[in-house]
Design a protein around this motif. Structure first.
Motif, short mmCIF file in Angstrom:
data_model
loop_
_atom_site.label_atom_id
_atom_site.label_comp_id
_atom_site.label_asym_id
_atom_site.label_seq_id
_atom_site.Cartn_x
_atom_site.Cartn_y
_atom_site.Cartn_z
N ASP A 25 9.02 5.02 0.53
CA ASP A 25 8.58 4.98 1.93
C ASP A 25 9.20 3.76 2.61
O ASP A 25 9.56 2.78 1.95
CB ASP A 25 7.05 4.88 2.01
CG ASP A 25 6.37 6.14 1.51
OD1 ASP A 25 7.05 7.18 1.44
OD2 ASP A 25 5.18 6.08 1.16
N THR B 23 -4.38 10.39 3.60
CA THR B 23 -4.80 9.61 2.44
C THR B 23 -4.19 8.22 2.47
O THR B 23 -4.88 7.20 2.24
CB THR B 23 -4.40 10.32 1.13
OG1 THR B 23 -5.03 11.61 1.08
CG2 THR B 23 -4.81 9.50 -0.08
N LEU B 24 -2.89 8.15 2.77
CA LEU B 24 -2.24 6.85 2.87
C LEU B 24 -2.79 6.07 4.06
O LEU B 24 -3.03 4.85 3.96
CB LEU B 24 -0.73 7.02 3.04
CG LEU B 24 0.04 5.71 3.28
CD1 LEU B 24 -0.12 4.76 2.10
CD2 LEU B 24 1.52 5.98 3.54
N MET C 18 7.20 8.18 5.83
CA MET C 18 6.85 8.76 4.52
C MET C 18 7.80 9.91 4.20
O MET C 18 8.04 10.78 5.04
CB MET C 18 5.40 9.26 4.52
CG MET C 18 4.35 8.19 4.71
SD MET C 18 2.68 8.90 4.63
CE MET C 18 2.60 9.44 2.92
N LYS D 205 -5.98 4.41 3.24
CA LYS D 205 -5.70 3.28 2.35
C LYS D 205 -5.20 2.08 3.15
O LYS D 205 -5.59 0.92 2.89
CB LYS D 205 -4.66 3.70 1.31
CG LYS D 205 -4.31 2.62 0.28
CD LYS D 205 -3.29 3.15 -0.72
CE LYS D 205 -2.91 2.08 -1.74
NZ LYS D 205 -1.89 2.58 -2.70
N LEU D 206 -4.35 2.34 4.14
CA LEU D 206 -3.81 1.27 4.98
C LEU D 206 -4.92 0.61 5.81
O LEU D 206 -4.95 -0.61 5.97
CB LEU D 206 -2.73 1.82 5.90
CG LEU D 206 -1.44 2.31 5.21
CD1 LEU D 206 -0.53 2.97 6.24
CD2 LEU D 206 -0.73 1.15 4.52
N GLN E 185 -1.83 14.37 2.66
CA GLN E 185 -1.13 13.25 2.02
C GLN E 185 -0.98 12.07 2.99
O GLN E 185 -1.18 10.91 2.61
CB GLN E 185 0.25 13.71 1.54
CG GLN E 185 0.20 14.72 0.40
CD GLN E 185 1.58 15.29 0.07
OE1 GLN E 185 2.38 15.56 0.97
NE2 GLN E 185 1.85 15.47 -1.22
N SER E 186 -0.64 12.37 4.22
CA SER E 186 -0.47 11.32 5.22
C SER E 186 -1.79 10.62 5.52
O SER E 186 -1.85 9.39 5.62
CB SER E 186 0.08 11.91 6.52
OG SER E 186 1.31 12.56 6.30
N ALA F 23 0.80 -1.22 0.00
CA ALA F 23 0.00 0.00 0.00
C ALA F 23 0.83 1.28 0.00
O ALA F 23 0.35 2.34 -0.40
CB ALA F 23 -0.93 0.01 1.22
N THR F 24 2.10 1.19 0.44
CA THR F 24 2.92 2.39 0.53
C THR F 24 3.58 2.71 -0.81
O THR F 24 3.61 1.89 -1.73
CB THR F 24 4.01 2.22 1.60
OG1 THR F 24 4.72 0.99 1.37
CG2 THR F 24 3.39 2.18 2.98
N ARG F 25 4.15 3.91 -0.89
CA ARG F 25 4.76 4.37 -2.13
C ARG F 25 6.22 3.95 -2.20
O ARG F 25 6.83 3.61 -1.18
CB ARG F 25 4.68 5.89 -2.22
CG ARG F 25 3.30 6.48 -1.96
CD ARG F 25 3.41 7.96 -1.71
NE ARG F 25 4.37 8.24 -0.65
CZ ARG F 25 4.87 9.44 -0.38
NH1 ARG F 25 4.50 10.48 -1.10
NH2 ARG F 25 5.73 9.62 0.60
#
Length: 380
Positions: free
Chosen positions: A28, A58-59, A42, A62-63, A55-56, A23-25
């Protein structure tokens, strides 16, 4: 900082780690801090704090979605939740250790708001930590100076006759007066102090059972004791209970240990072993707040249970809410099918009791029959 709910040890943690990485970019960093806690670093966020926060978050959302999806572990499907704490920093940040503490505070705040939540660090959390530290210190004093008391709430049958009582822990602080369990129980669990406190509760409950056994009017009464997951997971838990029974001379068949649903999805084999060992001596087991957690039929089939307890959340509006009524009926029917006893808590009116009785419930607990009170005020 992320702490997924406990389910099935290393196999679950491996699958959670895989999902976090997916899930992370790129760039990261995902690391396991210890136990069931993970840290994600991040990088390359916006220099504007507000944008970086978006931005944080949003991730993080998702997590949460990734972690909460079903897990297939040894042919059994599980589901868990996560709590995420976030702290924003830049190159001028002080110490890495401080950042981890801030993220940790935010994570525990997320847990306190109901789990499966995202929470950002703010200065108020530091004040909360200071308050927690004060409670911890005072808890040590409370244990040493025996500031705890047991209150009793009566449990009755169809005819309103007492069949036992549930013991509830109270803390009478010499300066602050009565402190709510909601304030100190979570702290006691976080620090492990719930273990010596729980041992004291067991000892006192068994002592009362031994006292009741001396009179014909009370010899058949049971006492229900809530058991913390931390307390139950101790290797010596079985021996602790047996020691309390032996030391006081209490009848083990009059002791009922109440477990919460969330406890039953960690290590089913260990739980079954401990329950069976105690049940061989006559100790009974009840599932507290049934229907509010996982409500897995798997553990009902596997574990040597004696009773299910309908949570007061379903009893409160049972007269006006079709869903609550349907859930209560399902618990009662399930109990009957599995040959388990069933008791409803939070019964406050005769109308609630009458409806529950018509549905097949035969034991009750709540303000209708008596509020929690000291042993001197308990009417049996």
């Amino acid at each position: 900082m992320i702490a997924p709910g406990m389910i099935n040890g290393d196999l679950l943690l491996c699958q959670v780690a895989e999902r976090l990485v997916q899930a992370t970019r790129h760039g990261d960093t995902v690391a396991r801090l210890g136990g069931d806690e993970f840290v994600i670093l991040m990088t390359e966020l916006s220099n504007t704090e507000e944008v970086a926060a978006v931005q944080s978050e949003t991730l993080a959302v998702k997590l949460l979605t990734k972690v909460s999806q079903l897990y297939d572990i040894e042919a059994i499907s599980y589901q868990c939740s996560a709590s995420i704490g976030i702290t924003i920093f830049n190159r001028s940040a002080d110490v890495v250790g401080d950042l981890l503490k801030q993220a940790d505070m935010a994570m525990y705040k997320a847990k306190a708001t109901g789990r499966n939540r995202v929470c950002f660090f703010n200065p108020k959390m530091q004040a909360d930590v200071n308050t927690k530290a004060e409670i911890i210190q005072e808890l040590y004093t409370a244990i040493s100076n025996e500031q705890f008391e047991l209150y009793y709430q009566k449990q009755v049958d169809d005819h309103g006759h007492a069949i036992g009582a549930e013991v509830l822990l109270r803390w009478r602080h010499p300066m602050k007066g009565m402190i709510s369990p909601a304030q100190f129980i979570p702290v006691a669990e976080d620090t492990g102090l719930i273990v010596p406190i729980g041992q004291w509760v067991l000892q006192q409950a068994c002592q009362m059972l031994a006292s009741w056994a001396k009179a014909s009017a009370t010899e058949a009464l049971t006492i229900a004791v809530n058991i913390s997951a931390i307390q139950f997971n101790k290797n010596n838990f079985v021996q602790t209970v047996l020691d309390a029974l032996h030391k006081t001379g209490a009848n083990p068949r009059r002791l009922k240990l109440e477990l919460t649903e969330s406890m039953l999805v960690s290590d089913i084999a260990d739980i079954k072993t401990k329950m069976s060992a105690l049940q061989q001596h006559g100790v009974m087991f009840s599932i507290d707040d049934f229907g509010t957690g996982y409500s897995s039929l798997f553990y009902l089939k596997q574990l040597p249970l004696n009773q299910l307890k309908i949570d007061q959340a379903f009893v409160r509006d049972i007269l006006v809410d079709d869903n609550d009524r349907a859930i209560a009926q399902s618990v009662i029917t399930l109990s009957q099918s599995l040959k388990l006893e069933v008791i409803a808590e939070g019964v406050e009116t005769q109308a609630q009791r009458a409806l529950l009785q018509s549905m097949g419930c035969s034991a009750y607990q709540g303000y209708l029959f008596g509020k929690p009170c000291s042993i001197d005020e308990l009417e049996i």
